[in-house]
Scaffold this active site. Sequence first.
Site, PDB file in Angstrom:
ATOM      1  N   ARG A 172      12.629  -4.183  11.589  1.00 59.22           N
ATOM      2  CA  ARG A 172      11.673  -3.516  12.461  1.00 59.22           C
ATOM      3  C   ARG A 172      11.012  -4.527  13.382  1.00 59.22           C
ATOM      4  O   ARG A 172      10.794  -5.683  13.003  1.00 59.22           O
ATOM      5  CB  ARG A 172      10.589  -2.819  11.620  1.00 59.22           C
ATOM      6  CG  ARG A 172      11.047  -1.529  11.020  1.00 59.22           C
ATOM      7  CD  ARG A 172      10.026  -0.836  10.147  1.00 59.22           C
ATOM      8  NE  ARG A 172       8.656  -1.342  10.182  1.00 59.22           N
ATOM      9  CZ  ARG A 172       7.731  -1.000   9.300  1.00 59.22           C
ATOM     10  NH1 ARG A 172       8.020  -0.173   8.323  1.00 59.22           N
ATOM     11  NH2 ARG A 172       6.512  -1.494   9.369  1.00 59.22           N
ATOM     12  N   ARG A 189      11.992  -8.058   5.004  1.00 63.55           N
ATOM     13  CA  ARG A 189      12.185  -6.622   4.849  1.00 63.55           C
ATOM     14  C   ARG A 189      13.277  -6.111   5.790  1.00 63.55           C
ATOM     15  O   ARG A 189      13.353  -6.516   6.943  1.00 63.55           O
ATOM     16  CB  ARG A 189      10.868  -5.894   5.115  1.00 63.55           C
ATOM     17  CG  ARG A 189      10.902  -4.399   4.845  1.00 63.55           C
ATOM     18  CD  ARG A 189       9.517  -3.817   4.704  1.00 63.55           C
ATOM     19  NE  ARG A 189       8.654  -4.095   5.835  1.00 63.55           N
ATOM     20  CZ  ARG A 189       7.350  -3.784   5.864  1.00 63.55           C
ATOM     21  NH1 ARG A 189       6.784  -3.213   4.828  1.00 63.55           N
ATOM     22  NH2 ARG A 189       6.625  -4.067   6.945  1.00 63.55           N
ATOM     23  N   ARG A 230      -9.062   1.595   9.447  1.00 62.67           N
ATOM     24  CA  ARG A 230      -8.794   0.161   9.471  1.00 62.67           C
ATOM     25  C   ARG A 230      -9.986  -0.652   9.971  1.00 62.67           C
ATOM     26  O   ARG A 230      -9.964  -1.870   9.903  1.00 62.67           O
ATOM     27  CB  ARG A 230      -7.584  -0.129  10.366  1.00 62.67           C
ATOM     28  CG  ARG A 230      -6.291   0.422   9.806  1.00 62.67           C
ATOM     29  CD  ARG A 230      -5.110  -0.125  10.567  1.00 62.67           C
ATOM     30  NE  ARG A 230      -3.855   0.375  10.035  1.00 62.67           N
ATOM     31  CZ  ARG A 230      -2.662  -0.111  10.360  1.00 62.67           C
ATOM     32  NH1 ARG A 230      -2.575  -1.097  11.217  1.00 62.67           N
ATOM     33  NH2 ARG A 230      -1.563   0.399   9.838  1.00 62.67           N
ATOM     34  N   LYS A 265       0.820  -1.212   0.000  1.00 65.28           N
ATOM     35  CA  LYS A 265       0.000   0.000   0.000  1.00 65.28           C
ATOM     36  C   LYS A 265       0.851   1.258   0.000  1.00 65.28           C
ATOM     37  O   LYS A 265       0.560   2.211  -0.718  1.00 65.28           O
ATOM     38  CB  LYS A 265      -0.921   0.030   1.221  1.00 65.28           C
ATOM     39  CG  LYS A 265      -1.977  -1.041   1.270  1.00 65.28           C
ATOM     40  CD  LYS A 265      -2.981  -0.789   2.375  1.00 65.28           C
ATOM     41  CE  LYS A 265      -2.351  -0.675   3.744  1.00 65.28           C
ATOM     42  NZ  LYS A 265      -1.672  -1.912   4.189  1.00 65.28           N
ATOM     43  N   ARG A 271      -0.187  -9.478  13.155  1.00 70.20           N
ATOM     44  CA  ARG A 271      -0.724  -8.324  12.417  1.00 70.20           C
ATOM     45  C   ARG A 271      -1.732  -8.776  11.359  1.00 70.20           C
ATOM     46  O   ARG A 271      -2.773  -8.137  11.157  1.00 70.20           O
ATOM     47  CB  ARG A 271       0.405  -7.533  11.762  1.00 70.20           C
ATOM     48  CG  ARG A 271       1.307  -6.801  12.750  1.00 70.20           C
ATOM     49  CD  ARG A 271       2.515  -6.220  12.056  1.00 70.20           C
ATOM     50  NE  ARG A 271       2.153  -5.151  11.134  1.00 70.20           N
ATOM     51  CZ  ARG A 271       2.963  -4.683  10.182  1.00 70.20           C
ATOM     52  NH1 ARG A 271       4.163  -5.200  10.026  1.00 70.20           N
ATOM     53  NH2 ARG A 271       2.563  -3.701   9.410  1.00 70.20           N
TER      54      ARG A 271
END
Length: 214
Positions: free
Chosen positions: A153, A122, A88, A13, A164
């Site tokens: 992260r 990532r 959300r 996104k 998540r």
Amino acid sequence: MKLMFVGPPGAGKGTQAMRVAEKYDIPHISTGDMLRAEMKKGSELGLQAKKYIDAGDLVPDDVIIAMVAARIAEADAQKGFLLDGFPRTAAQAEELDKITELDRVINIFVPDNKLVHRMTGRRTCSNCNAAYHVSMLSDIKTCPKCGGAMYVRDDDEEDIVRQRIKVYKENTEPLIQYYTKKGLLRDVVGSGGIDTITQTIVSVLEEKNDSTEV
């Protein structure tokens, strides 16, 4: 043009939002970026949000809604904006409707197994914040852009990633039904080349129908 992108974490996104916002010269409003900036500053809002984000949970509605309302009231958002990461939940969408009306909602879909692969691989630069996948890096410890140290992260650790995705499915997917009923939602598959996905989104945004003029 008032837009919103919805999709699971890792669906791309942010990348697509930046591209589309630049094309139409509207601000890209990412609640994730805004919250990370507050966390980096160590502000009260940032500290409050960090405990939820690190656990893979959603930041409370009142915090996010107040932040978004203030942002879209700024001068550069008066001709339009692109929301990335908000709303959300259906409850947040209802609150947003009290503030402004959207022209189009883009739902970017990616299968779960690809999402986990994307996010756990990532790496983010601690200096310039550039993000890469390990498949793009010859040296996963050093940023190819500025030479800064790369790190994972907290919310890209596999257990947090799966949490998540679970939270997304429980709380966010009802948005698809909410905006479908309003006639605003369009689906875009988030697999394939970045340029191809962008072109598909632009084509969808430039469609006309009886209920929405973009």
